[in-house]
Design an enzyme around this catalytic site. Structure first.
Site, PDB file in Angstrom:
ATOM      1  N   ASN A  12     -43.308 -20.722 104.083  1.00 17.16           N
ATOM      2  CA  ASN A  12     -42.139 -19.944 103.675  1.00 17.16           C
ATOM      3  C   ASN A  12     -42.514 -19.258 102.365  1.00 17.16           C
ATOM      4  OD1 ASN A  12     -39.686 -18.975 102.842  1.00 17.16           O
ATOM      5  ND2 ASN A  12     -38.576 -20.907 103.098  1.00 17.16           N
ATOM      6  N   LYS A  19     -43.511 -22.252  99.957  1.00 13.04           N
ATOM      7  CA  LYS A  19     -43.160 -23.616 100.359  1.00 13.04           C
ATOM      8  C   LYS A  19     -43.900 -23.876 101.661  1.00 13.04           C
ATOM      9  CE  LYS A  19     -38.491 -23.462  98.593  1.00 13.04           C
ATOM     10  NZ  LYS A  19     -37.318 -22.753  99.072  1.00 13.04           N
ATOM     11  N   ARG A 104     -41.956 -18.238 108.166  1.00 10.06           N
ATOM     12  CA  ARG A 104     -40.562 -17.801 108.102  1.00 10.06           C
ATOM     13  C   ARG A 104     -40.567 -16.327 107.707  1.00 10.06           C
ATOM     14  NH1 ARG A 104     -36.299 -18.273 103.390  1.00 10.06           N
ATOM     15  NH2 ARG A 104     -34.474 -17.621 104.562  1.00 10.06           N
ATOM     16  N   HIS A 193     -30.057 -16.917 107.921  1.00 13.60           N
ATOM     17  CA  HIS A 193     -30.010 -18.367 108.140  1.00 13.60           C
ATOM     18  C   HIS A 193     -30.024 -18.712 109.630  1.00 13.60           C
ATOM     19  CE1 HIS A 193     -27.616 -18.936 104.117  1.00 13.60           C
ATOM     20  NE2 HIS A 193     -28.911 -19.119 103.899  1.00 13.60           N
ATOM     21  N   HIS A 221     -23.108 -23.188 107.152  1.00 12.88           N
ATOM     22  CA  HIS A 221     -24.333 -23.462 106.381  1.00 12.88           C
ATOM     23  C   HIS A 221     -23.988 -23.198 104.920  1.00 12.88           C
ATOM     24  CE1 HIS A 221     -28.838 -23.267 105.677  1.00 12.88           C
ATOM     25  NE2 HIS A 221     -28.349 -22.745 104.574  1.00 12.88           N
ATOM     26  N   GLY A 225     -27.228 -20.258  99.055  1.00 17.11           N
ATOM     27  CA  GLY A 225     -26.742 -19.177  99.913  1.00 17.11           C
ATOM     28  C   GLY A 225     -25.864 -19.828 100.971  1.00 17.11           C
ATOM     29  N   ARG A 254     -23.717 -15.341  94.742  1.00 19.32           N
ATOM     30  CA  ARG A 254     -23.319 -14.093  95.402  1.00 19.32           C
ATOM     31  C   ARG A 254     -21.820 -14.079  95.670  1.00 19.32           C
ATOM     32  NH1 ARG A 254     -27.532 -15.208  99.867  1.00 19.32           N
ATOM     33  NH2 ARG A 254     -29.452 -15.032  98.687  1.00 19.32           N
ATOM     34  N   ASP A 295     -23.916 -25.234  90.837  1.00 18.22           N
ATOM     35  CA  ASP A 295     -24.185 -26.520  91.486  1.00 18.22           C
ATOM     36  C   ASP A 295     -22.850 -27.234  91.744  1.00 18.22           C
ATOM     37  OD1 ASP A 295     -24.843 -29.265  92.045  1.00 18.22           O
ATOM     38  OD2 ASP A 295     -26.856 -28.798  91.323  1.00 18.22           O
ATOM     39  N   MET A 296     -22.601 -27.517  93.001  1.00 19.74           N
ATOM     40  CA  MET A 296     -21.314 -28.111  93.380  1.00 19.74           C
ATOM     41  C   MET A 296     -21.090 -29.472  92.726  1.00 19.74           C
ATOM     42  SD  MET A 296     -18.565 -27.410  94.875  1.00 19.74           S
ATOM     43  CE  MET A 296     -18.756 -25.966  95.915  1.00 19.74           C
ATOM     44  N   ARG A 297     -22.172 -30.197  92.438  1.00 20.13           N
ATOM     45  CA  ARG A 297     -22.017 -31.503  91.759  1.00 20.13           C
ATOM     46  C   ARG A 297     -21.415 -31.305  90.379  1.00 20.13           C
ATOM     47  NH1 ARG A 297     -28.073 -32.815  93.449  1.00 20.13           N
ATOM     48  NH2 ARG A 297     -28.032 -30.582  93.154  1.00 20.13           N
ATOM     49  N   GLU A 397     -34.914 -26.443 108.786  1.00 15.93           N
ATOM     50  CA  GLU A 397     -35.462 -25.148 109.186  1.00 15.93           C
ATOM     51  C   GLU A 397     -36.964 -25.237 109.444  1.00 15.93           C
ATOM     52  OE1 GLU A 397     -33.045 -23.707 105.813  1.00 15.93           O
ATOM     53  OE2 GLU A 397     -33.041 -21.810 106.878  1.00 15.93           O
TER      54      GLU A 397
HETATM   55  P1  AMP Z   1     -29.562 -25.645  99.502  1.00 12.55           P
HETATM   56  O1  AMP Z   1     -29.585 -24.169  99.185  1.00 12.55           O
HETATM   57  O2  AMP Z   1     -29.219 -25.946 100.917  1.00 12.55           O
HETATM   58  O3  AMP Z   1     -30.780 -26.371  99.016  1.00 12.55           O
HETATM   59  O4  AMP Z   1     -28.342 -26.244  98.640  1.00 12.55           O
HETATM   60  C1  AMP Z   1     -28.385 -26.312  97.244  1.00 12.55           C
HETATM   61  C2  AMP Z   1     -26.994 -26.613  96.712  1.00 12.55           C
HETATM   62  O5  AMP Z   1     -26.479 -27.814  97.305  1.00 12.55           O
HETATM   63  C3  AMP Z   1     -26.965 -26.922  95.212  1.00 12.55           C
HETATM   64  O6  AMP Z   1     -26.853 -25.725  94.457  1.00 12.55           O
HETATM   65  C4  AMP Z   1     -25.704 -27.761  95.077  1.00 12.55           C
HETATM   66  O7  AMP Z   1     -24.575 -26.928  94.868  1.00 12.55           O
HETATM   67  C5  AMP Z   1     -25.543 -28.418  96.426  1.00 12.55           C
HETATM   68  N1  AMP Z   1     -25.797 -29.868  96.409  1.00 12.55           N
HETATM   69  C6  AMP Z   1     -26.964 -30.515  96.524  1.00 12.55           C
HETATM   70  N2  AMP Z   1     -26.777 -31.854  96.470  1.00 12.55           N
HETATM   71  C7  AMP Z   1     -25.460 -32.055  96.319  1.00 12.55           C
HETATM   72  C8  AMP Z   1     -24.619 -33.219  96.192  1.00 12.55           C
HETATM   73  N3  AMP Z   1     -25.116 -34.452  96.230  1.00 12.55           N
HETATM   74  N4  AMP Z   1     -23.296 -33.020  96.064  1.00 12.55           N
HETATM   75  C9  AMP Z   1     -22.776 -31.770  96.049  1.00 12.55           C
HETATM   76  N5  AMP Z   1     -23.497 -30.654  96.156  1.00 12.55           N
HETATM   77  C10 AMP Z   1     -24.818 -30.783  96.299  1.00 12.55           C
END
Ligand code: AMP
Length: 411
Positions: A12, A19, A104, A193, A221, A225, A254, A295-297, A397
């Site tokens: 990728n 990656k 990819r 995606h 998803h 993104g 975005r 970041d949702m956390r 993926e």
């Molecule tokens: P991805 O692009 O699929 O790698 O997702 C990355 C995003 O997933 C991060 O920016 C976080 O917002 C979210 N994320 C990852 N781990 C957690 C978690 N344990 N709880 C909540 N959100 C998470």
């Protein structure tokens, strides 16, 4: 291809990163390892800078993660460094066990509806698509060229992010703009995606014990993104991303859906350039634009502390998600399952709970206990009485790219 060649290297390639994963796709019942066993995974980042970094983990050897820092000038040097790491574990790219390299490729336009063995003509066509994917296809092309130079004898396969969405009917794929202008500039909704939507919709059917052809699934998803898709009987009939990955859901950085006139307004009234507006909508919007964090956390932590901006960002994110669940329920007519995947979808129980809250009349509900379970396995989180299954299905993926690549070279 040799009879013993069962390994696939998945690449990728981004603009400054590569990656990779090396997978063994041979089913070996005696060894106890399943088809799709990961032998090594890794990442080269900051290519072209002084501080490039290669992180390599040889999983097959039960090996420890190895990190190397130091200038890696270009993709050619990056891939050679990866090849050296793999060779150190006895997994070199010159091995007769390597069956193919799967790449990819973000944009395959309308022409590439399935994984494709790369030859000069295919490469030229991927290049022709650069104007519609200026941020992604050039890096993918560099990765392909480099890998071909390294192993010219080996099949190289392109797996396109857009391919799964090429089944969308015209009424879902076309924008309501002047047809001649749209056609002249290949402006339409392509979706992205796709590898993930294909994998997750199939896995969801498996989880329900059904054939993919029998079920209708809404796939959410939700990563940095984010995109939604409506999948009817295994075929995509609508998806939220469009000409570019900017359309649709609220994402990490975005905006997702927006009145296009906002861009004219920013240009005419705020005096912003096209590049500045592009950067604003792609990099400084979404969750990060709304509350400073993507970041949702971190957003959940701030909400727990009573932070109003984080709360509003979360509410806007959920509101958009609900609109798409509603829209795709209408598009599909009958929904068998809603599947959450990617970083947020797999991990953020509060997002899943909030996205489905209040949708009981549509047959949707989440069981709080099941939703709280943390697991890397596909699982149902809806109560038994719910008419529509709600599932968490971890996406993969790389495995999907390896499977498609291996199937094609063995066809
Ligand atoms: P991805 O692009 O699929 O790698 O997702 C990355 C995003 O997933 C991060 O920016 C976080 O917002 C979210 N994320 C990852 N781990 C957690 C978690 N344990 N709880 C909540 N959100 C998470």
């Amino acid at each position: 291809m040799s009879a013993t060649a069962t390994r696939v290297l998945v690449l990728n390639s981004g603009s400054s990163s590569v990656k990779y994963q090396l997978l063994d796709m041979g089913a070996e019942p005696d060894s106890g390892s399943a088809a799709g066993t990961r032998l090594a995974v890794g990442l080269v980042e900051r290519i072209g800078e002084e501080s490039s970094r290669l992180v390599h983990t040889p999983l097959a050897a039960g090996g420890e993660k190895r990190e190397t820092e130091g200038a890696i000038a270009d993709h050619d040097a990056a891939l050679k460094a990866v090849a050296a790491e793999l060779a150190a574990d006895g997994l070199g790219l010159d091995s007769p066990e390597l069956a193919a390299i799967g790449h990819r490729v973000v944009h395959g336009g309308l022409k590439f509806t399935a994984p494709t063995v790369i030859d000069d003509a295919v490469l030229a066509e991927i290049e022709r698509l650069v104007p519609v994917a200026p941020l992604h296809n050039p890096a993918n092309i560099t990765g392909i060229r480099t890998a071909r130079a390294l192993r010219p004898d080996l099949p190289q396969v392109a797996v396109f992010d857009t391919a799964f969405h090429t089944t969308m009917p015209e009424h879902a794929a076309r924008y309501a703009i002047d047809v001649a202008t749209a056609d002249a500039h290949r402006i339409r909704r392509y979706g992205f995606h796709g590898t993930s939507h294909a994998y997750v919709s199939r896995k969801t059917a498996e989880l329900l014990g059904k054939d993919p052809a029998e079920v209708n699934v809404i796939v959410l998803h939700l990563g940095n993104g984010a995109s939604a898709s409506a999948v009817a009987g295994g075929r995509c009939v609508d998806t939220s991303m469009g000409l570019t990955p900017l359309e649709g859901l609220v994402m990490g950085t975005r905006s997702g859906d927006i009145d296009p006139a906002v861009t004219f307004h920013l240009k005419r009234v705020a005096g912003m350039s096209t590049d500045e507006i592009d950067a604003l909508l792609n990099k400084k919007s979404g969750l990060v634009g709304l509350c400073g964090d993507n970041d949702m956390r971190e957003i959940r932590r701030r909400i727990d502390e009573g932070d109003e901006r984080a709360r509003l960002a979360f509410d806007i994110y959920i509101h958009r998600l609900k609109k798409y669940i509603g829209a795709y329920s209408a598009v599909l007519g009958k929904v068998d399952a809603v599947a959450f995947t990617a970083g947020v979808g797999e991990n953020a129980a509060p997002v899943r709970e909030a996205a489905v809250a209040g949708l009981e009349e549509m047959g949707l509900a989440v069981d709080a206990t099941l939703n709280a379970v943390r697991s890397g396995e596909p699982r149902l989180i809806s109560p038994d009485y719910a008419r529509v299954a709600v599932a968490v299905v971890p996406t993969d993926e790389e495995l999907e790219i390896a499977q498609q690549t291996y199937a094609l070279v063995n066809a």
